[in-house]
Design a protein around this motif. Sequence first.
Motif, mmCIF file in Angstrom:
data_model
loop_
_atom_site.group_PDB
_atom_site.id
_atom_site.type_symbol
_atom_site.label_atom_id
_atom_site.label_comp_id
_atom_site.label_asym_id
_atom_site.label_seq_id
_atom_site.Cartn_x
_atom_site.Cartn_y
_atom_site.Cartn_z
ATOM 1 N N LEU A 128 0.784 -1.288 -0.184
ATOM 2 C CA LEU A 128 -0.222 -0.118 0.009
ATOM 3 C C LEU A 128 0.719 1.248 0.187
ATOM 4 N N ALA A 129 0.627 2.277 -0.887
ATOM 5 C CA ALA A 129 1.426 3.281 -1.039
ATOM 6 C C ALA A 129 1.543 4.207 0.321
ATOM 7 N N ALA A 130 2.600 4.435 0.598
ATOM 8 C CA ALA A 130 2.775 5.248 1.831
ATOM 9 C C ALA A 130 1.731 6.488 2.065
ATOM 10 N N ARG A 131 1.445 7.040 1.289
ATOM 11 C CA ARG A 131 0.672 8.312 1.353
ATOM 12 C C ARG A 131 -0.875 7.657 1.784
ATOM 13 N N TYR A 132 -1.314 6.427 1.128
ATOM 14 C CA TYR A 132 -2.749 5.941 1.453
ATOM 15 C C TYR A 132 -2.832 5.240 2.935
#
Length: 361
Positions: A128-132
Amino acid sequence: MLLSLTEYLARFYSGFHVFQYLTLRAILAAVTALALALCIGPTMIAMLSRYQIGQQVRSDGPKSHLVKSGTPTMGGGLILVAMVLGTVLWADLSSRFVWILLATTLGFGLIGFYDDYLKLVVGNSKGLAARYKYLAQSVVGLATIMTLHHLRLSPAETSLYVPFFKTVAVPMSTIAFVALSYFVIVGTSNAVNLTDGLDGLAIMPAVMVAAALGVFAYVTGNFKFATYLQIPYIPGVGEALIVSATLVGAGLGFLWFNSYPAQVFMGDVGALAIGASLGTLAVIVRQEIVLFVMGGVFVLETVSVMLQVASFRLTGKRIFRMAPIHHHFELKGWAEPKVIVRFWIISFVLVLTGLATLKLR
């Protein structure tokens, strides 16, 4: 659940009144969670192995870790199952603190599960992308904080208490309470996740901190003890002891399989959930500063990553051979079990220091 049953049975036999004692229920909750973890563990490990849900080892890490490639991960789900079942069986289910703790733990566990799923099942190495991930953590964390703030019954539930001082209690505005609580819950969740890099390294300090926070929950919810120790008295918060006890029991059960050499790894599903549970416990019992002390190993791991990143970006040089710092010691020649046990010893001393704040005021 069983509390209601024993209350009913006490009408016919007074001996069942013993189950009203919080300390007894905490012990039974810990034992129940431990037994569940030990019973469920082999089946879960076998299932993870069958579906080839194995650990992906960093190629730039210590060479000794290469043998861990393929070891089943996402074993933190074992901890969550044992915690939830142990809590439902032995806690007073009318307590708002119990449900808030369970909801927060499962919420962060779900985020970790999805991250692990993307990495290990879908094959997305970055997950999962860090920002999400941080967005999801922020949503769950803020939901927890706003619920605690909305359901507060006394000013003590939103005041900042400073250890080692008898009368230092700083009333916090809504913004200050939300900001501090967010930092504690989300920060602790990610700190435990960063620490989870060696066999048993994260879970044992988490167990010790959970046990200590359980002590704080018990005395904070007891008017006589709270008055004597000059700490905030918060009615009903003692039930948080049951949740902390299940974390202790489930964590020890998981350690049975996670001790060196590990049969299963925790994964984000466990690390994020455990960290959030510890952070929420600290917020509920108003011991955020003490958590910073007792969780010093988690703080050290997090700070080492921050310093490493900042140094490399600003100067192009690294402070440590590898971050988080437990890898630095490995690359210096420390055997993995030595790193683990020494970090456990440090955690033990820090937890005792935190507990000492109950009396040293």
